[in-house]
Design a protein around this motif. Structure first.
Motif, PDB file in Angstrom:
ATOM      1  N   LYS A  11      -3.178  22.820  35.613  1.00  6.50           N
ATOM      2  CA  LYS A  11      -3.812  23.606  34.558  1.00  6.50           C
ATOM      3  C   LYS A  11      -2.769  24.093  33.550  1.00  6.50           C
ATOM      4  N   VAL A  12      -1.643  24.577  34.037  1.00  2.00           N
ATOM      5  CA  VAL A  12      -0.567  25.037  33.150  1.00  2.00           C
ATOM      6  C   VAL A  12      -0.054  23.870  32.302  1.00  2.00           C
ATOM      7  N   LEU A  13       0.176  22.716  32.916  1.00  2.00           N
ATOM      8  CA  LEU A  13       0.659  21.546  32.174  1.00  2.00           C
ATOM      9  C   LEU A  13      -0.328  21.138  31.085  1.00  2.00           C
ATOM     10  N   GLU A  14      -1.603  21.041  31.446  1.00  2.00           N
ATOM     11  CA  GLU A  14      -2.629  20.620  30.491  1.00  2.00           C
ATOM     12  C   GLU A  14      -2.764  21.608  29.338  1.00  2.00           C
ATOM     13  N   LYS A  15      -2.806  22.898  29.656  1.00  2.00           N
ATOM     14  CA  LYS A  15      -2.979  23.909  28.608  1.00  2.00           C
ATOM     15  C   LYS A  15      -1.743  24.026  27.725  1.00  2.00           C
ATOM     16  N   THR A  16      -0.574  23.820  28.297  1.00  2.00           N
ATOM     17  CA  THR A  16       0.648  23.849  27.494  1.00  2.00           C
ATOM     18  C   THR A  16       0.672  22.667  26.538  1.00  2.00           C
ATOM     19  N   ARG A  17       0.275  21.488  27.020  1.00  2.00           N
ATOM     20  CA  ARG A  17       0.191  20.320  26.134  1.00  2.00           C
ATOM     21  C   ARG A  17      -0.793  20.584  24.990  1.00  2.00           C
ATOM     22  N   ALA A  18      -1.939  21.155  25.312  1.00  2.00           N
ATOM     23  CA  ALA A  18      -2.945  21.445  24.285  1.00  2.00           C
ATOM     24  C   ALA A  18      -2.421  22.477  23.284  1.00  2.00           C
ATOM     25  N   LEU A  19      -1.714  23.477  23.770  1.00  2.00           N
ATOM     26  CA  LEU A  19      -1.118  24.488  22.890  1.00  2.00           C
ATOM     27  C   LEU A  19      -0.174  23.840  21.887  1.00  2.00           C
ATOM     28  N   LEU A  20       0.719  23.001  22.372  1.00  2.00           N
ATOM     29  CA  LEU A  20       1.692  22.349  21.489  1.00  2.00           C
ATOM     30  C   LEU A  20       1.010  21.385  20.527  1.00  2.00           C
ATOM     31  N   ASP A  21       0.035  20.629  21.028  1.00  2.00           N
ATOM     32  CA  ASP A  21      -0.684  19.665  20.181  1.00  2.00           C
ATOM     33  C   ASP A  21      -1.453  20.358  19.056  1.00  2.00           C
ATOM     34  N   SER A  22      -1.917  21.572  19.298  1.00  2.00           N
ATOM     35  CA  SER A  22      -2.744  22.263  18.305  1.00  2.00           C
ATOM     36  C   SER A  22      -1.930  23.108  17.324  1.00  2.00           C
ATOM     37  N   MET A  27       5.815  19.321  15.779  1.00  2.00           N
ATOM     38  CA  MET A  27       5.728  17.919  15.376  1.00  2.00           C
ATOM     39  C   MET A  27       5.144  17.071  16.501  1.00  2.00           C
ATOM     40  N   ASP A  28       4.581  15.932  16.151  1.00  2.00           N
ATOM     41  CA  ASP A  28       4.038  15.004  17.143  1.00  2.00           C
ATOM     42  C   ASP A  28       5.121  14.596  18.131  1.00  2.00           C
ATOM     43  N   GLY A  29       4.714  14.335  19.349  1.00  2.00           N
ATOM     44  CA  GLY A  29       5.650  13.858  20.357  1.00  2.00           C
ATOM     45  C   GLY A  29       6.149  14.934  21.308  1.00  2.00           C
ATOM     46  N   ALA A  30       5.556  16.122  21.261  1.00  2.00           N
ATOM     47  CA  ALA A  30       5.961  17.174  22.202  1.00  2.00           C
ATOM     48  C   ALA A  30       5.700  16.695  23.624  1.00  2.00           C
ATOM     49  N   GLU A  31       6.573  17.100  24.533  1.00  2.00           N
ATOM     50  CA  GLU A  31       6.456  16.679  25.926  1.00  2.00           C
ATOM     51  C   GLU A  31       6.415  17.878  26.857  1.00  2.00           C
ATOM     52  N   VAL A  32       5.528  17.787  27.838  1.00  2.00           N
ATOM     53  CA  VAL A  32       5.433  18.787  28.906  1.00  2.00           C
ATOM     54  C   VAL A  32       5.317  17.999  30.200  1.00  2.00           C
ATOM     55  N   GLY A  45       9.495  20.970  32.402  1.00  2.00           N
ATOM     56  CA  GLY A  45      10.280  20.778  31.187  1.00  2.00           C
ATOM     57  C   GLY A  45       9.363  20.719  29.984  1.00  2.00           C
ATOM     58  N   VAL A  46       9.729  21.456  28.939  1.00  2.00           N
ATOM     59  CA  VAL A  46       8.967  21.472  27.693  1.00  2.00           C
ATOM     60  C   VAL A  46       9.927  21.121  26.570  1.00  2.00           C
ATOM     61  N   ARG A  47       9.556  20.117  25.780  1.00  2.00           N
ATOM     62  CA  ARG A  47      10.357  19.736  24.622  1.00  2.00           C
ATOM     63  C   ARG A  47       9.428  19.583  23.430  1.00  2.00           C
ATOM     64  N   ASN A  66       6.728  30.424  23.559  1.00  2.00           N
ATOM     65  CA  ASN A  66       7.146  30.843  24.899  1.00  2.00           C
ATOM     66  C   ASN A  66       6.257  31.944  25.457  1.00  2.00           C
ATOM     67  N   LEU A  67       5.899  32.912  24.617  1.00  2.00           N
ATOM     68  CA  LEU A  67       4.993  33.969  25.078  1.00  2.00           C
ATOM     69  C   LEU A  67       3.610  33.401  25.403  1.00  2.00           C
ATOM     70  N   ALA A  68       3.138  32.465  24.586  1.00  2.00           N
ATOM     71  CA  ALA A  68       1.837  31.840  24.848  1.00  2.00           C
ATOM     72  C   ALA A  68       1.864  31.070  26.165  1.00  2.00           C
ATOM     73  N   ILE A  69       2.976  30.383  26.444  1.00  3.92           N
ATOM     74  CA  ILE A  69       3.100  29.656  27.715  1.00  3.92           C
ATOM     75  C   ILE A  69       3.107  30.632  28.882  1.00  3.92           C
ATOM     76  N   MET A  70       3.794  31.754  28.726  1.00  2.00           N
ATOM     77  CA  MET A  70       3.783  32.770  29.785  1.00  2.00           C
ATOM     78  C   MET A  70       2.358  33.276  30.038  1.00  2.00           C
ATOM     79  N   GLU A  71       1.590  33.461  28.963  1.00  2.00           N
ATOM     80  CA  GLU A  71       0.196  33.888  29.109  1.00  2.00           C
ATOM     81  C   GLU A  71      -0.637  32.818  29.813  1.00  2.00           C
ATOM     82  N   LEU A  72      -0.380  31.543  29.496  1.00  2.00           N
ATOM     83  CA  LEU A  72      -1.095  30.457  30.168  1.00  2.00           C
ATOM     84  C   LEU A  72      -0.794  30.449  31.663  1.00  2.00           C
ATOM     85  N   VAL A  73       0.470  30.655  32.015  1.00  2.00           N
ATOM     86  CA  VAL A  73       0.858  30.689  33.426  1.00  2.00           C
ATOM     87  C   VAL A  73       0.127  31.832  34.127  1.00  2.00           C
TER      88      VAL A  73
END
Length: 90
Positions: A11-22, A27-32, A45-47, A66-73
Protein backbone atom coordinates in the motif's frame (compact mmCIF):
# COMPACT_ATOMS: atom_id res chain seq x y z
CA UNK A 1 10.08 -2.59 10.24
CA UNK A 2 9.15 -6.22 10.59
CA UNK A 3 5.90 -5.35 12.36
CA UNK A 4 4.66 -3.87 9.06
CA UNK A 5 2.82 -6.45 6.97
CA UNK A 6 3.50 -7.12 3.28
CA UNK A 7 0.08 -5.64 2.47
CA UNK A 8 0.94 -2.44 4.36
CA UNK A 9 4.23 -2.16 2.48
CA UNK A 10 2.46 -2.76 -0.88
CA UNK A 11 0.00 0.00 0.00
CA UNK A 12 2.82 2.42 0.86
CA UNK A 13 4.64 1.60 -2.40
CA UNK A 14 1.51 2.04 -4.52
CA UNK A 15 0.42 5.28 -2.85
CA UNK A 16 3.93 6.73 -3.02
CA UNK A 17 4.08 5.97 -6.75
CA UNK A 18 0.69 7.63 -7.22
CA UNK A 19 1.82 10.67 -5.20
CA UNK A 20 4.90 11.15 -7.36
CA UNK A 21 3.02 10.49 -10.62
CA UNK A 22 0.40 13.11 -9.74
CA UNK A 23 2.78 15.87 -8.63
CA UNK A 24 3.17 18.51 -11.34
CA UNK A 25 6.81 19.23 -10.46
CA UNK A 26 7.98 15.60 -10.45
CA UNK A 27 9.37 14.59 -13.81
CA UNK A 28 8.37 11.33 -15.51
CA UNK A 29 10.35 8.27 -14.51
CA UNK A 30 10.12 8.50 -10.72
CA UNK A 31 10.91 5.19 -9.05
CA UNK A 32 9.67 3.63 -5.83
CA UNK A 33 11.00 0.16 -5.04
CA UNK A 34 11.33 -2.22 -2.16
CA UNK A 35 15.13 -2.42 -2.20
CA UNK A 36 15.86 -4.76 0.66
CA UNK A 37 15.07 -6.21 4.01
CA UNK A 38 17.57 -5.56 6.77
CA UNK A 39 17.85 -7.09 10.22
CA UNK A 40 15.24 -4.68 11.57
CA UNK A 41 14.07 -2.70 8.57
CA UNK A 42 12.22 -2.88 5.30
CA UNK A 43 14.13 -0.62 2.91
CA UNK A 44 12.30 1.44 0.30
CA UNK A 45 14.16 3.48 -2.30
CA UNK A 46 12.55 6.58 -3.78
CA UNK A 47 14.07 8.46 -6.70
CA UNK A 48 12.37 11.43 -8.29
CA UNK A 49 13.65 14.31 -10.35
CA UNK A 50 12.13 17.70 -9.61
CA UNK A 51 11.50 20.09 -12.54
CA UNK A 52 13.26 23.17 -11.21
CA UNK A 53 16.61 24.88 -11.35
CA UNK A 54 16.04 26.64 -8.02
CA UNK A 55 17.60 24.88 -5.04
CA UNK A 56 15.11 26.56 -2.68
CA UNK A 57 12.17 25.30 -4.75
CA UNK A 58 13.75 21.83 -4.87
CA UNK A 59 14.08 21.77 -1.07
CA UNK A 60 10.48 22.92 -0.59
CA UNK A 61 9.13 20.23 -2.92
CA UNK A 62 11.36 17.54 -1.39
CA UNK A 63 10.07 18.51 2.06
CA UNK A 64 6.47 18.41 0.84
CA UNK A 65 6.94 14.98 -0.73
CA UNK A 66 8.80 13.53 2.26
CA UNK A 67 6.10 14.69 4.67
CA UNK A 68 3.40 13.30 2.36
CA UNK A 69 5.22 9.94 2.26
CA UNK A 70 5.41 9.93 6.05
CA UNK A 71 1.64 10.54 6.14
CA UNK A 72 1.09 7.67 3.69
CA UNK A 73 3.15 5.35 5.90
CA UNK A 74 1.20 6.35 9.01
CA UNK A 75 -2.13 6.09 7.17
CA UNK A 76 -1.34 2.58 5.98
CA UNK A 77 -0.72 1.35 9.52
CA UNK A 78 2.94 0.71 8.76
CA UNK A 79 5.67 2.20 10.91
CA UNK A 80 9.03 3.81 10.24
CA UNK A 81 12.07 2.32 11.90
CA UNK A 82 13.85 4.56 14.35
CA UNK A 83 17.65 4.73 14.49
CA UNK A 84 17.55 2.77 17.75
CA UNK A 85 15.37 -0.10 16.51
CA UNK A 86 17.25 -3.34 16.89
CA UNK A 87 20.02 -1.89 19.02
CA UNK A 88 20.67 -3.35 22.43
CA UNK A 89 20.18 -0.96 25.31
CA UNK A 90 21.76 -1.10 28.74
Amino acid sequence: RYDSTPEQIRKVLEKTRALLDSHDQVMDGAEVRLTGVGDFTVEVGVRAYIATTSFDVFLAIAEELNLAIMELVAGSGATLASPLDGQATA
